[in-house]
Design a protein around this motif. Sequence first.
Motif, PDB file in Angstrom:
ATOM      1  N   ASP A   3     -36.384  -5.541 -34.048  1.00  0.00           N
ATOM      2  CA  ASP A   3     -35.798  -5.394 -35.381  1.00  0.00           C
ATOM      3  C   ASP A   3     -34.383  -4.829 -35.359  1.00  0.00           C
ATOM      4  N   LYS A   4     -34.074  -3.941 -34.408  1.00  0.00           N
ATOM      5  CA  LYS A   4     -32.762  -3.299 -34.430  1.00  0.00           C
ATOM      6  C   LYS A   4     -31.618  -4.296 -34.194  1.00  0.00           C
ATOM      7  N   PHE A   5     -31.902  -5.496 -33.719  1.00  0.00           N
ATOM      8  CA  PHE A   5     -30.868  -6.491 -33.489  1.00  0.00           C
ATOM      9  C   PHE A   5     -30.755  -7.501 -34.631  1.00  0.00           C
ATOM     10  N   ASP A   6     -31.595  -7.366 -35.658  1.00  0.00           N
ATOM     11  CA  ASP A   6     -31.592  -8.325 -36.764  1.00  0.00           C
ATOM     12  C   ASP A   6     -30.217  -8.568 -37.344  1.00  0.00           C
ATOM     13  N   ASP A   7     -29.494  -7.500 -37.636  1.00  0.00           N
ATOM     14  CA  ASP A   7     -28.200  -7.626 -38.298  1.00  0.00           C
ATOM     15  C   ASP A   7     -27.113  -8.149 -37.364  1.00  0.00           C
ATOM     16  N   ASP A   8     -27.387  -8.206 -36.073  1.00  0.00           N
ATOM     17  CA  ASP A   8     -26.391  -8.671 -35.115  1.00  0.00           C
ATOM     18  C   ASP A   8     -26.407 -10.187 -34.935  1.00  0.00           C
ATOM     19  N   ILE A   9     -27.332 -10.865 -35.567  1.00  0.00           N
ATOM     20  CA  ILE A   9     -27.428 -12.314 -35.407  1.00  0.00           C
ATOM     21  C   ILE A   9     -26.538 -12.983 -36.452  1.00  0.00           C
ATOM     22  N   GLY A  14     -29.063 -15.820 -43.963  1.00  0.00           N
ATOM     23  CA  GLY A  14     -29.677 -14.630 -43.384  1.00  0.00           C
ATOM     24  C   GLY A  14     -31.187 -14.610 -43.538  1.00  0.00           C
ATOM     25  N   TRP A  15     -31.793 -13.508 -43.113  1.00  0.00           N
ATOM     26  CA  TRP A  15     -33.246 -13.359 -43.164  1.00  0.00           C
ATOM     27  C   TRP A  15     -33.748 -13.519 -44.588  1.00  0.00           C
ATOM     28  N   THR A  37     -29.052 -23.792 -32.846  1.00  0.00           N
ATOM     29  CA  THR A  37     -29.320 -24.511 -34.099  1.00  0.00           C
ATOM     30  C   THR A  37     -30.781 -24.394 -34.519  1.00  0.00           C
ATOM     31  N   GLU A  38     -31.594 -23.715 -33.705  1.00  0.00           N
ATOM     32  CA  GLU A  38     -33.004 -23.532 -34.064  1.00  0.00           C
ATOM     33  C   GLU A  38     -33.124 -22.543 -35.216  1.00  0.00           C
ATOM     34  N   THR A  39     -34.213 -22.633 -35.951  1.00  0.00           N
ATOM     35  CA  THR A  39     -34.522 -21.653 -36.987  1.00  0.00           C
ATOM     36  C   THR A  39     -35.239 -20.500 -36.310  1.00  0.00           C
ATOM     37  N   LEU A  40     -34.819 -19.272 -36.600  1.00  0.00           N
ATOM     38  CA  LEU A  40     -35.446 -18.095 -36.012  1.00  0.00           C
ATOM     39  C   LEU A  40     -36.517 -17.562 -36.957  1.00  0.00           C
ATOM     40  N   LEU A  41     -37.647 -17.182 -36.386  1.00  0.00           N
ATOM     41  CA  LEU A  41     -38.779 -16.663 -37.151  1.00  0.00           C
ATOM     42  C   LEU A  41     -39.066 -15.238 -36.709  1.00  0.00           C
ATOM     43  N   LYS A  42     -39.383 -14.368 -37.676  1.00  0.00           N
ATOM     44  CA  LYS A  42     -39.735 -12.997 -37.336  1.00  0.00           C
ATOM     45  C   LYS A  42     -41.251 -12.866 -37.412  1.00  0.00           C
ATOM     46  N   GLY A  64     -42.506 -21.355 -44.965  1.00  0.00           N
ATOM     47  CA  GLY A  64     -41.293 -20.647 -45.355  1.00  0.00           C
ATOM     48  C   GLY A  64     -41.484 -19.596 -46.424  1.00  0.00           C
ATOM     49  N   GLY A  65     -42.516 -19.734 -47.244  1.00  0.00           N
ATOM     50  CA  GLY A  65     -42.775 -18.755 -48.283  1.00  0.00           C
ATOM     51  C   GLY A  65     -43.455 -17.508 -47.760  1.00  0.00           C
ATOM     52  N   LEU A  66     -43.954 -17.560 -46.528  1.00  0.00           N
ATOM     53  CA  LEU A  66     -44.696 -16.430 -45.974  1.00  0.00           C
ATOM     54  C   LEU A  66     -44.012 -15.773 -44.786  1.00  0.00           C
ATOM     55  N   ILE A  67     -43.156 -16.500 -44.082  1.00  0.00           N
ATOM     56  CA  ILE A  67     -42.575 -16.004 -42.842  1.00  0.00           C
ATOM     57  C   ILE A  67     -41.070 -15.781 -43.020  1.00  0.00           C
ATOM     58  N   ASN A  68     -40.609 -14.571 -42.675  1.00  0.00           N
ATOM     59  CA  ASN A  68     -39.172 -14.302 -42.678  1.00  0.00           C
ATOM     60  C   ASN A  68     -38.519 -15.185 -41.631  1.00  0.00           C
ATOM     61  N   HIS A  69     -37.451 -15.864 -42.030  1.00  0.00           N
ATOM     62  CA  HIS A  69     -36.750 -16.730 -41.092  1.00  0.00           C
ATOM     63  C   HIS A  69     -35.252 -16.719 -41.380  1.00  0.00           C
ATOM     64  N   LEU A  70     -34.485 -17.204 -40.422  1.00  0.00           N
ATOM     65  CA  LEU A  70     -33.028 -17.147 -40.474  1.00  0.00           C
ATOM     66  C   LEU A  70     -32.461 -18.428 -39.900  1.00  0.00           C
ATOM     67  N   ALA A  71     -31.374 -18.910 -40.478  1.00  0.00           N
ATOM     68  CA  ALA A  71     -30.641 -20.062 -39.933  1.00  0.00           C
ATOM     69  C   ALA A  71     -29.409 -19.519 -39.224  1.00  0.00           C
ATOM     70  N   PRO A  72     -29.472 -19.431 -37.892  1.00  0.00           N
ATOM     71  CA  PRO A  72     -28.350 -18.825 -37.177  1.00  0.00           C
ATOM     72  C   PRO A  72     -27.107 -19.720 -37.183  1.00  0.00           C
ATOM     73  N   LYS A  73     -25.966 -19.073 -37.008  1.00  0.00           N
ATOM     74  CA  LYS A  73     -24.706 -19.808 -36.890  1.00  0.00           C
ATOM     75  C   LYS A  73     -24.625 -20.321 -35.457  1.00  0.00           C
ATOM     76  N   PRO A  74     -24.573 -21.635 -35.273  1.00  0.00           N
ATOM     77  CA  PRO A  74     -24.566 -22.175 -33.911  1.00  0.00           C
ATOM     78  C   PRO A  74     -23.258 -21.893 -33.162  1.00  0.00           C
ATOM     79  N   LEU A  75     -23.354 -21.803 -31.839  1.00  0.00           N
ATOM     80  CA  LEU A  75     -22.183 -21.620 -30.983  1.00  0.00           C
ATOM     81  C   LEU A  75     -21.657 -22.987 -30.561  1.00  0.00           C
ATOM     82  N   GLY A  76     -20.345 -23.115 -30.462  1.00  0.00           N
ATOM     83  CA  GLY A  76     -19.740 -24.374 -30.034  1.00  0.00           C
ATOM     84  C   GLY A  76     -19.937 -25.477 -31.052  1.00  0.00           C
ATOM     85  N   PHE A  77     -19.979 -25.096 -32.302  1.00  0.00           N
ATOM     86  CA  PHE A  77     -20.378 -26.032 -33.343  1.00  0.00           C
ATOM     87  C   PHE A  77     -19.720 -25.611 -34.638  1.00  0.00           C
TER      88      PHE A  77
END
Length: 183
Positions: A3-9, A14-15, A37-42, A64-77
């Motif tokens: 959890d402590k790295f959540d805000d660093d993504i 966002g989540w 480009t993957e969706t991250l799930l907590k 999606g209504g039950l699981i916290n998830h995030l769309a990360p910003k892709p690298l090289g894209f």
Amino acid sequence: MTDKFDDDIPAIVGWHKDSYPFVCVLMLSDTETSIGTETLLKKGNGEIIGTPNPSKGKAVVLQGGLINHLAPKPLGFTERITAVTSYRAKNPMTKDCSVLRSVKPEVNFGSNFNTFYPDWVNYRMKLVAEKCELIKNEIEKEANEGKTFRKEDWMQSLKDLENYVATTWKEMVVTNEEYARAL
């Protein structure tokens, strides 16, 4: 990850949890030369996992209504374009946990509540009608078969129906906190 790295993504979105029980996320961008480009799930324990890295034209279905998830910003894209479609269970007696948390017109600028809310209420009332018909038919069937009336079960079904209708209007209420977040 913890959890402590959540805000660093770095994220495009966002989540969050979606407003509807199931979502299908279709990748429209060419992702061959990108990373992330993957969706991250907590997970419940705070661990973060990714869906398989989607390529153009591939999709992933999430609760999606039950699981916290995030769309990360892709690298090289430079883009991450997806199409998201919402779903609910086909059986009207399956719990519908749809909410308006991320789509309320008053907090989602550009939305028109004169169109949105009638659609919301019509969607929910259609399900109420289907639920009522199923309850009525089952009670009639049991009576015709000479079965004992299951008072406690049917009372619970009616309470569930009452709660569903109440949730329908309660989701339309916009709190001061929601207004503040929208500003």
